[in-house]
Design a protein around this motif. Sequence first.
Motif, mmCIF file in Angstrom:
data_model
loop_
_atom_site.group_PDB
_atom_site.id
_atom_site.type_symbol
_atom_site.label_atom_id
_atom_site.label_comp_id
_atom_site.label_asym_id
_atom_site.label_seq_id
_atom_site.Cartn_x
_atom_site.Cartn_y
_atom_site.Cartn_z
ATOM 1 N N ARG A 1 0.840 -1.216 0.000
ATOM 2 C CA ARG A 1 0.000 0.000 0.000
ATOM 3 C C ARG A 1 0.867 1.254 0.000
ATOM 4 N NH1 ARG A 1 -3.258 -2.710 3.727
ATOM 5 N NH2 ARG A 1 -2.554 -1.438 5.487
ATOM 6 N N GLN A 2 1.967 1.207 0.756
ATOM 7 C CA GLN A 2 2.833 2.392 0.801
ATOM 8 C C GLN A 2 3.537 2.587 -0.549
ATOM 9 O OE1 GLN A 2 1.733 3.613 3.507
ATOM 10 N NE2 GLN A 2 1.024 1.537 4.007
ATOM 11 N N ARG A 3 4.055 1.513 -1.077
ATOM 12 C CA ARG A 3 4.710 1.596 -2.391
ATOM 13 C C ARG A 3 3.742 2.109 -3.447
ATOM 14 N NH1 ARG A 3 5.294 -4.041 -4.517
ATOM 15 N NH2 ARG A 3 3.087 -3.585 -4.901
ATOM 16 N N ASP A 4 2.530 1.581 -3.469
ATOM 17 C CA ASP A 4 1.561 1.954 -4.505
ATOM 18 C C ASP A 4 1.049 3.372 -4.313
ATOM 19 O OD1 ASP A 4 1.997 -0.554 -5.491
ATOM 20 O OD2 ASP A 4 0.108 -1.397 -4.735
ATOM 21 N N TYR A 5 0.952 3.800 -3.068
ATOM 22 C CA TYR A 5 0.534 5.180 -2.798
ATOM 23 C C TYR A 5 1.522 6.160 -3.436
ATOM 24 C CZ TYR A 5 -0.403 9.450 -0.126
ATOM 25 O OH TYR A 5 -0.685 10.745 0.232
#
Length: 262
Positions: free
Chosen positions: A64-68
């Motif tokens: 989720r952090q990477r994709d954000y």
Amino acid sequence: MVDAAALLAAYDAQMRIPAGAVPSGMTYEHDGPILRIAGGHVGRIRAPRDVGVTGAELDRLIARQRDYFRARGQGVEWKLRAHDLPTDLPERLVAAGFVAQEAATVLIAFAEQVAAEPVLPRAVVLRQVSAAEDLRRFADLQTEVFGADCSWVAADLSARVSADPGQITILVAEAGERLACTAIAVYEPGTEFVALLGGATLPQWRGRGLYRAMIAARAREAVSRGFRLLHVDASAASAPILRRCGFHEITTSTHYQWTPPR
């Protein structure tokens, strides 16, 4: 004897999640156990010692952090310490495309033991700065010393000053028209800690006591403000100097960096 375990416990309790004013243009967002910091030069993830999730749930948190930040077209760094949990977090970050950077040594000192009148070479003046032109010169010196584009540092420091000028001290050592050394102190509200950052010295000025003078000056200011502890994430070059100044190693830290594909 210094109680390293007590210092580490204080660090884990107080220095994991930023507690101060949010710099202008930046956002702090919680996603479960972690804090996501956006709006700066690079995204940042800060977390408690134990993120409290494992396995597939941890993989989803990382993704989720990477994709954000992928959606923002921006890179992100996740800061880990050597004693963090779960123990397979580094491997899971790498599997998600994060790359480990060079480890830093986390050192802590008692401010009263380090505080002293800074001793400067002749014709060198120590100055606290906040004006835009001084911050640009600060960033230019960092670019020269580190061999990477640090122009973003000027805007970052300006945002910190705007958010709360009492939370940061920006120092330069000036030799005539030239900056020779830079340093920052960040006073972490609600904690015992002052974080010492931004240390950079031009090669021709190394070995002449400027770095030690910056440490002494910031420690003295920390004491005057009622802060007990000093914290540094030190490079291999800085760690020996800090140890000689009375700092104690408690762990290491590593930034795991994800960069969007070009």
